[in-house]
Design a protein around this motif. Structure first.
Motif, PDB file in Angstrom:
ATOM      1  N   GLU A 156       8.294   8.448   6.826  1.00 47.30           N
ATOM      2  CA  GLU A 156       8.637   8.722   8.228  1.00 47.30           C
ATOM      3  C   GLU A 156       8.414  10.202   8.550  1.00 47.30           C
ATOM      4  N   ALA A 157       8.854  11.076   7.653  1.00 50.40           N
ATOM      5  CA  ALA A 157       8.692  12.523   7.868  1.00 50.40           C
ATOM      6  C   ALA A 157       7.210  12.882   7.921  1.00 50.40           C
ATOM      7  N   GLY A 158       6.404  12.220   7.106  1.00 47.05           N
ATOM      8  CA  GLY A 158       4.965  12.497   7.084  1.00 47.05           C
ATOM      9  C   GLY A 158       4.197  11.703   8.130  1.00 47.05           C
ATOM     10  N   ARG A 159       4.922  10.930   8.944  1.00 44.85           N
ATOM     11  CA  ARG A 159       4.316  10.095   9.996  1.00 44.85           C
ATOM     12  C   ARG A 159       3.212   9.210   9.430  1.00 44.85           C
ATOM     13  N   GLU A 160       3.469   8.647   8.269  1.00 45.23           N
ATOM     14  CA  GLU A 160       2.476   7.727   7.710  1.00 45.23           C
ATOM     15  C   GLU A 160       3.133   6.376   7.483  1.00 45.23           C
ATOM     16  N   PRO A 161       2.349   5.277   7.594  1.00 47.73           N
ATOM     17  CA  PRO A 161       2.924   3.968   7.305  1.00 47.73           C
ATOM     18  C   PRO A 161       3.411   3.914   5.857  1.00 47.73           C
ATOM     19  N   LEU A 162       4.461   3.117   5.626  1.00 45.85           N
ATOM     20  CA  LEU A 162       5.056   3.041   4.289  1.00 45.85           C
ATOM     21  C   LEU A 162       4.025   2.662   3.224  1.00 45.85           C
ATOM     22  N   TYR A 163       3.137   1.715   3.557  1.00 44.63           N
ATOM     23  CA  TYR A 163       2.186   1.273   2.525  1.00 44.63           C
ATOM     24  C   TYR A 163       1.238   2.398   2.120  1.00 44.63           C
ATOM     25  N   ARG A 164       0.955   3.319   3.071  1.00 44.94           N
ATOM     26  CA  ARG A 164       0.090   4.469   2.737  1.00 44.94           C
ATOM     27  C   ARG A 164       0.815   5.417   1.781  1.00 44.94           C
ATOM     28  N   ARG A 165       2.085   5.664   2.097  1.00 46.78           N
ATOM     29  CA  ARG A 165       2.888   6.532   1.216  1.00 46.78           C
ATOM     30  C   ARG A 165       2.941   5.916  -0.196  1.00 46.78           C
ATOM     31  N   LEU A 166       3.153   4.609  -0.239  1.00 43.67           N
ATOM     32  CA  LEU A 166       3.243   3.933  -1.538  1.00 43.67           C
ATOM     33  C   LEU A 166       1.903   3.978  -2.268  1.00 43.67           C
ATOM     34  N   GLY A 167       0.821   3.871  -1.493  1.00 45.20           N
ATOM     35  CA  GLY A 167      -0.510   3.969  -2.092  1.00 45.20           C
ATOM     36  C   GLY A 167      -0.714   5.326  -2.740  1.00 45.20           C
ATOM     37  N   ALA A 168      -0.245   6.378  -2.037  1.00 39.02           N
ATOM     38  CA  ALA A 168      -0.387   7.738  -2.581  1.00 39.02           C
ATOM     39  C   ALA A 168       0.442   7.885  -3.852  1.00 39.02           C
ATOM     40  N   LEU A 169       1.663   7.358  -3.845  1.00 34.66           N
ATOM     41  CA  LEU A 169       2.515   7.464  -5.036  1.00 34.66           C
ATOM     42  C   LEU A 169       1.930   6.687  -6.213  1.00 34.66           C
ATOM     43  N   ALA A 170       1.329   5.523  -5.889  1.00 35.22           N
ATOM     44  CA  ALA A 170       0.813   4.656  -6.957  1.00 35.22           C
ATOM     45  C   ALA A 170      -0.558   5.107  -7.450  1.00 35.22           C
ATOM     46  N   GLY A 171      -1.308   5.810  -6.594  1.00 40.45           N
ATOM     47  CA  GLY A 171      -2.668   6.219  -6.949  1.00 40.45           C
ATOM     48  C   GLY A 171      -3.544   5.032  -7.298  1.00 40.45           C
ATOM     49  N   ALA A 172      -3.364   3.948  -6.518  1.00 42.04           N
ATOM     50  CA  ALA A 172      -4.012   2.686  -6.912  1.00 42.04           C
ATOM     51  C   ALA A 172      -5.295   2.369  -6.151  1.00 42.04           C
ATOM     52  N   GLY A 173      -5.770   3.273  -5.335  1.00 37.20           N
ATOM     53  CA  GLY A 173      -7.003   2.985  -4.585  1.00 37.20           C
ATOM     54  C   GLY A 173      -6.713   2.448  -3.199  1.00 37.20           C
ATOM     55  N   ASP A 174      -7.727   1.875  -2.555  1.00 39.55           N
ATOM     56  CA  ASP A 174      -7.586   1.460  -1.161  1.00 39.55           C
ATOM     57  C   ASP A 174      -6.574   0.326  -1.010  1.00 39.55           C
ATOM     58  N   PRO A 175      -5.828   0.352   0.118  1.00 39.15           N
ATOM     59  CA  PRO A 175      -4.806  -0.683   0.334  1.00 39.15           C
ATOM     60  C   PRO A 175      -5.429  -2.067   0.467  1.00 39.15           C
ATOM     61  N   MET A 176      -4.730  -3.060  -0.042  1.00 36.98           N
ATOM     62  CA  MET A 176      -5.263  -4.421  -0.024  1.00 36.98           C
ATOM     63  C   MET A 176      -4.129  -5.426   0.181  1.00 36.98           C
ATOM     64  N   LEU A 177      -4.321  -6.344   1.123  1.00 35.76           N
ATOM     65  CA  LEU A 177      -3.313  -7.386   1.337  1.00 35.76           C
ATOM     66  C   LEU A 177      -3.329  -8.350   0.157  1.00 35.76           C
ATOM     67  N   PRO A 178      -2.150  -8.761  -0.307  1.00 34.99           N
ATOM     68  CA  PRO A 178      -2.082  -9.625  -1.492  1.00 34.99           C
ATOM     69  C   PRO A 178      -2.309 -11.094  -1.168  1.00 34.99           C
ATOM     70  N   LEU A 179      -2.712 -11.845  -2.194  1.00 36.11           N
ATOM     71  CA  LEU A 179      -2.758 -13.303  -2.120  1.00 36.11           C
ATOM     72  C   LEU A 179      -1.311 -13.814  -2.154  1.00 36.11           C
ATOM     73  N   PRO A 180      -0.898 -14.608  -1.149  1.00 32.53           N
ATOM     74  CA  PRO A 180       0.479 -15.104  -1.208  1.00 32.53           C
ATOM     75  C   PRO A 180       0.596 -16.367  -2.049  1.00 32.53           C
ATOM     76  N   MET A 181       1.664 -16.491  -2.859  1.00 32.45           N
ATOM     77  CA  MET A 181       1.997 -17.792  -3.447  1.00 32.45           C
ATOM     78  C   MET A 181       3.331 -18.188  -2.824  1.00 32.45           C
ATOM     79  N   VAL A 182       3.338 -19.352  -2.168  1.00 34.44           N
ATOM     80  CA  VAL A 182       4.418 -19.660  -1.231  1.00 34.44           C
ATOM     81  C   VAL A 182       5.205 -20.887  -1.667  1.00 34.44           C
ATOM     82  N   ASN A 183       6.509 -20.716  -1.728  1.00 33.96           N
ATOM     83  CA  ASN A 183       7.400 -21.786  -2.168  1.00 33.96           C
ATOM     84  C   ASN A 183       7.383 -22.973  -1.203  1.00 33.96           C
TER      85      ASN A 183
END
Ligand code: 2PG
Ligand code: MG
Length: 432
Positions: free
Chosen positions: A126-153
């Motif tokens: 919020e302080a950096g005005r970035e979406p949460l997933y972007r912040r998490l991407g930076a912390l994880a250093g995992a590359g470009d953001p990607m929506l996951p495959l859902p497995m649904v109950n």
């Protein structure tokens, strides 16, 4: 003082989707940003996951109150964190772990620690005005953001449905959809068809903890048959458009004598018998993923289960408990080929990112997962996208606490630069 300096940390008790108390934390920063997060709670827990601190006082919410966890936030965590920089997620999580002093966060409670850890990340985003997933991407250093495959109950048993069926979860996995909204649409068709199928089967359309249908079938084969029927009735092809995933949750099948009790089938099995039984289901039905086919300490039989099911995804949930050390042990042994990732099994955000990175480094796929007791918090959706979890398991598409997370993924799907994983990270060498 920087605008990301922490000025206040506060915890309160809220209720989860089972109507039980859980912890929500607020973190305030110097520049005016605020982050809020709450933590879920499992029913089929492992013996090595991080410790959820409950009051144990029968008068307080039947012993499930969280006043001690809240007091730990007010008396120990808040004083430690005031004045620290919320941008330093790893440093803060390390300090929380050190303050607790136990490996499973038994003293302060993983519920207290995790709520604060996640709220700090939100505040920093919020302080950096970035979406949460972007912040998490930076912390994880995992590359470009990607929506996951859902497995649904779709169908529920085990501890989520009064043990009406032995196997805990029967899930639908959208294999052919090219994007996340289409995948969700396919699943909704299967869910609607499953309601018809369960009704025609003659079972009442009862909902379990995660909103799955609970037809109480006397055997897993019958439930798997209903799954296939529901997929076909939705106009989709089992195994091509929709695969089936199961969570056996075998830790909760353990009897006092150490055998696995398939009570509905009136059978008690040893580990070899369980492996045969699960392999039999996989041979007869279009199953693409099996979670916790054996219990959390059955290390000596997991490699054999994994070899037998090597064509599909073999997920360790209780087995790994989102713990990097246990994941490494599993890799050394050849146990499973995929890791379920639950934030509250680990207890901190940094620890969870470490578990994700450990799995990825060893070539194991990952499935970011909710718990059976959830809140409306959708942090895990942002985590799955930002840290590129590849797959996500949230529960059914009928309860608000689950839908918040599916819907957050729909919102993120609108953002530029976010692709969809589809089935590409499903582990196992499929084909003949
Ligand atoms: O076993 C699981 O994977 C989870 C979610 O379905 O259940 P619980 O939160 O009860 O551990
Ligand atoms: Mg599980």
């Amino acid at each position: 003082m920087a605008k990301t300096t922490i000025t206040a940390v506060k915890a309160r008790q809220i209720l989860d989707s089972r109507g039980r108390p859980t912890v929500e934390a607020d973190v305030m920063l110097e520049g005016g940003a605020m982050g809020r997060a709450s933590v879920p709670s499992g029913a089929s827990t492992s013996r090595s996951e991080a410790h959820e601190l409950r009051d144990g006082d029968a008068a307080s919410y039947f012993g499930r109150g969280v006043s001690r966890a809240m007091a730990n936030v007010a008396e120990e965590i808040a004083p430690l964190l005031r004045g620290r920089d919320a941008d330093d997620q790893a440093g803060i999580d390390g300090a929380l772990q050190a303050l607790d002093g136990t490996p499973r966060l038994e003293r302060l409670g993983a519920n207290a620690v995790l709520a604060v850890s996640l709220a700090i990340c939100r505040a920093a985003a919020e302080a950096g005005r970035e979406p949460l997933y972007r912040r998490l991407g930076a912390l994880a250093g995992a590359g470009d953001p990607m929506l996951p495959l859902p497995m649904v109950n779709i169908l529920s048993g085990g501890l989520h449905a009064g043990r009406g069926m032995d196997v805990q979860d029967f899930l639908a996995v959208p294999l052919s959809a090219a994007d996340y909204p289409t995948a969700l649409h396919d699943i909704i068709r299967v869910r609607a068809a499953a309601e018809d199928v369960v009704d025609r089967y003659g079972a009442p359309v009862l909902l379990a903890d995660e909103g799955g249908l609970s037809p109480g079938c006397p055997s897993a084969e019958i439930a798997l048959g209903l799954m296939v029927e529901a997929i076909e009735r939705a106009g989709l092809t089992p195994g091509r458009d929709i695969g089936i995933a199961i969570d056996v949750a075998a830790t909760s099948l353990l009897g006092a004598d150490g055998s696995y009790a398939l009570s509905r089938e009136g059978r008690s099995l040893d580990s070899a018998g369980m492996i045969e039984t699960v392999a039999g289901w996989v041979g007869r039905f279009p199953i693409v993923s099996v979670e916790d086919g054996l219990h959390d300490e059955d290390w000596s039989h997991w490699p054999e289960l994994t070899r037998r099911l090597s064509r599909i995804q073999v997920v360790g949930d209780d087995l790994f408990s989102t713990n990097p050390e246990r994941i490494r042990r599993g890799m050394d042994l050849g146990a499973a080929n995929s890791v379920l990732i639950k934030l509250n099994q680990n207890g901190t955000l940094t620890g969870t990112l470490d578990a994700l990175a450990t799995a990825r480094a060893g070539g194991y796929s990952t499935v970011v997962s909710a718990r059976s007791g959830e809140t409306g918090d959708s942090f895990m959706s942002d985590l799955a996208v930002g840290a590129v979890g590849g797959q996500i398991k949230i529960g059914s598409v009928r309860n608000t606490e689950r839908l918040e997370k599916y819907n957050q993924l729909l919102r993120i799907a609108e953002e530029p630069g976010v692709s969809y994983a589809g089935a590409r990270f499903l582990a196992g060498r499929r084909g003949p």
